[in-house]
Design a protein around this motif. Sequence first.
Motif, mmCIF file in Angstrom:
data_model
loop_
_atom_site.group_PDB
_atom_site.id
_atom_site.type_symbol
_atom_site.label_atom_id
_atom_site.label_comp_id
_atom_site.label_asym_id
_atom_site.label_seq_id
_atom_site.Cartn_x
_atom_site.Cartn_y
_atom_site.Cartn_z
ATOM 1 N N SER A 62 7.942 -47.608 -13.598
ATOM 2 C CA SER A 62 7.187 -48.746 -13.071
ATOM 3 C C SER A 62 6.946 -48.583 -11.567
ATOM 4 C CB SER A 62 7.941 -50.053 -13.342
ATOM 5 O OG SER A 62 8.057 -50.268 -14.727
ATOM 6 N N ARG A 63 7.950 -48.081 -10.851
ATOM 7 C CA ARG A 63 7.755 -47.826 -9.409
ATOM 8 C C ARG A 63 6.605 -46.839 -9.198
ATOM 9 N NH1 ARG A 63 12.489 -49.856 -6.963
ATOM 10 N NH2 ARG A 63 14.368 -49.558 -8.222
ATOM 11 N N ARG A 64 6.583 -45.816 -10.025
ATOM 12 C CA ARG A 64 5.541 -44.797 -9.889
ATOM 13 C C ARG A 64 4.159 -45.383 -10.195
ATOM 14 N NH1 ARG A 64 6.880 -39.361 -12.887
ATOM 15 N NH2 ARG A 64 6.883 -40.796 -14.650
ATOM 16 N N THR A 65 4.094 -46.234 -11.232
ATOM 17 C CA THR A 65 2.824 -46.871 -11.586
ATOM 18 C C THR A 65 2.338 -47.782 -10.459
ATOM 19 O OG1 THR A 65 3.360 -46.772 -13.945
ATOM 20 C CG2 THR A 65 1.675 -48.360 -13.264
ATOM 21 N N GLU A 66 3.258 -48.571 -9.893
ATOM 22 C CA GLU A 66 2.883 -49.487 -8.813
ATOM 23 C C GLU A 66 2.439 -48.711 -7.578
ATOM 24 O OE1 GLU A 66 5.571 -52.633 -7.956
ATOM 25 O OE2 GLU A 66 5.700 -53.304 -10.056
ATOM 26 N N ARG A 67 3.126 -47.630 -7.282
ATOM 27 C CA ARG A 67 2.714 -46.798 -6.134
ATOM 28 C C ARG A 67 1.298 -46.291 -6.338
ATOM 29 N NH1 ARG A 67 2.671 -41.219 -5.149
ATOM 30 N NH2 ARG A 67 2.865 -40.657 -2.918
ATOM 31 N N GLY A 68 0.973 -45.828 -7.553
ATOM 32 C CA GLY A 68 -0.372 -45.338 -7.821
ATOM 33 C C GLY A 68 -1.422 -46.413 -7.650
ATOM 34 N N ALA A 69 -1.108 -47.643 -8.093
ATOM 35 C CA ALA A 69 -2.054 -48.751 -7.951
ATOM 36 C C ALA A 69 -2.285 -49.082 -6.484
ATOM 37 C CB ALA A 69 -1.530 -49.979 -8.697
ATOM 38 N N MET A 70 -1.218 -49.067 -5.694
ATOM 39 C CA MET A 70 -1.345 -49.377 -4.265
ATOM 40 C C MET A 70 -2.162 -48.307 -3.533
ATOM 41 S SD MET A 70 2.520 -50.692 -3.394
ATOM 42 C CE MET A 70 3.252 -52.075 -4.274
ATOM 43 N N ILE A 71 -1.902 -47.057 -3.853
ATOM 44 C CA ILE A 71 -2.659 -45.974 -3.205
ATOM 45 C C ILE A 71 -4.140 -46.103 -3.532
ATOM 46 C CG2 ILE A 71 -3.069 -43.482 -3.244
ATOM 47 C CD1 ILE A 71 -0.057 -43.093 -3.515
ATOM 48 N N ALA A 72 -4.467 -46.349 -4.811
ATOM 49 C CA ALA A 72 -5.873 -46.484 -5.201
ATOM 50 C C ALA A 72 -6.534 -47.670 -4.508
ATOM 51 C CB ALA A 72 -5.966 -46.640 -6.718
ATOM 52 N N PHE A 73 -5.828 -48.803 -4.437
ATOM 53 C CA PHE A 73 -6.404 -50.015 -3.854
ATOM 54 C C PHE A 73 -6.621 -49.878 -2.348
ATOM 55 C CE2 PHE A 73 -5.657 -54.385 -2.082
ATOM 56 C CZ PHE A 73 -6.879 -54.919 -2.479
ATOM 57 N N PHE A 74 -5.626 -49.403 -1.628
ATOM 58 C CA PHE A 74 -5.773 -49.311 -0.174
ATOM 59 C C PHE A 74 -6.727 -48.187 0.233
ATOM 60 C CE2 PHE A 74 -2.042 -52.015 -0.415
ATOM 61 C CZ PHE A 74 -2.291 -52.929 0.597
ATOM 62 N N THR A 75 -6.861 -47.177 -0.626
ATOM 63 C CA THR A 75 -7.906 -46.165 -0.400
ATOM 64 C C THR A 75 -9.284 -46.804 -0.513
ATOM 65 O OG1 THR A 75 -6.502 -44.386 -1.249
ATOM 66 C CG2 THR A 75 -8.886 -43.998 -1.255
ATOM 67 N N PHE A 76 -9.452 -47.670 -1.514
ATOM 68 C CA PHE A 76 -10.706 -48.422 -1.683
ATOM 69 C C PHE A 76 -10.984 -49.298 -0.451
ATOM 70 C CE2 PHE A 76 -11.697 -52.901 -2.750
ATOM 71 C CZ PHE A 76 -13.067 -52.807 -2.914
ATOM 72 N N LEU A 77 -9.957 -49.987 0.060
ATOM 73 C CA LEU A 77 -10.148 -50.839 1.241
ATOM 74 C C LEU A 77 -10.617 -50.030 2.449
ATOM 75 C CD1 LEU A 77 -7.102 -53.313 1.114
ATOM 76 C CD2 LEU A 77 -9.425 -53.642 0.233
ATOM 77 N N CYS A 78 -10.089 -48.822 2.582
ATOM 78 C CA CYS A 78 -10.525 -47.955 3.688
ATOM 79 C C CYS A 78 -11.962 -47.491 3.491
ATOM 80 C CB CYS A 78 -9.580 -46.756 3.810
ATOM 81 S SG CYS A 78 -7.940 -47.167 4.427
ATOM 82 N N GLU A 79 -12.299 -47.122 2.253
ATOM 83 C CA GLU A 79 -13.660 -46.655 1.973
ATOM 84 C C GLU A 79 -14.687 -47.750 2.229
ATOM 85 O OE1 GLU A 79 -13.997 -45.032 -1.932
ATOM 86 O OE2 GLU A 79 -12.542 -43.436 -1.572
ATOM 87 N N ASP A 80 -14.300 -49.004 1.975
ATOM 88 C CA ASP A 80 -15.222 -50.121 2.177
ATOM 89 C C ASP A 80 -15.137 -50.725 3.571
ATOM 90 O OD1 ASP A 80 -16.034 -49.808 -0.450
ATOM 91 O OD2 ASP A 80 -16.102 -51.961 -0.833
#
Length: 288
Positions: A62-80
């Motif tokens: 679950s920690r690994r899954t949450e880390r992946g979600a956070m990386i994807a989301f904050f990468t999106f915030l930077c791209e936008d």
Amino acid sequence: MDTYLLDQFAAYQRAKNLSENTIRNRRSILSGLSTAVGSPFAEMTLGDLRLRIGRPDIAAGSRRTERGAMIAFFTFLCEDGIRTDNPAARLAPVEAPKGEPRPFTREQVDAMLTSGAYKRTRAMILVGYYQGFRVSSIARVHGHDVDLTAMTIRTVGKGGKVRTLPLHPVIADLAKHMPPDTWWFPARKGASGHIRGAAVTNLITRAKKRAGIRDPDLTPHSLRHAFGTDLVEEGVDIRVVKELMMHESLATTQIYTGVSARRKQEGIRTLPAREIPRQSGRGARIAA
């Protein structure tokens, strides 16, 4: 504002053709993060993310899954252009132990099928075991996905990839009694479309409990594990198992090559039985 960002992130993921299940799971993770931290996404720090992932009583997976979600989301915030930095990029990788399959035995599958479960729950169990589908794929089986002439079934795997797989004869027979032109498991209460994966999980879990199966490690996903384990048990080439399970990497499939509980039981029973002496024989040796 944060709700708006989550909506935009969902659209961003759909544009990348990610599955609705992945999108829903990530939204749930990020909503939990927002509630726990109590500050806007635009102001969250690396420390906030670490505290969330590092909370006690959470499994490594679950920690690994949450880390992946956070990386994807904050990468999106930077791209936008919402943020100029990506705090999630500095989250350390999560060390997770190598997983082991948690399969139902064939006897347990039979018990669930004869536990008094309704027709559609039995159909879900059969699709999970004989096709190895995840609950999200079971939920969206459509009559048009099944080709009884070619003996194939179409589904959407992880990452939104459409796969066409061989149809097991048991599922081919099942298809003759299921809707040919619509969803096999339609949504209830007037809703359109198919049921959610969570509903499949609930129905199969009830069948498990009715069958008297109490092991908490056995879940509806264990039908998929049983599928992979039994294929390997029957001597199917591991590369074929990989394709049937729609794994991207052969390393993922390798977890099914371990020695099964059934084979361990068979192995230990090969030792011949012997009569257990009632006495030690010590007195006889002393007398001699």
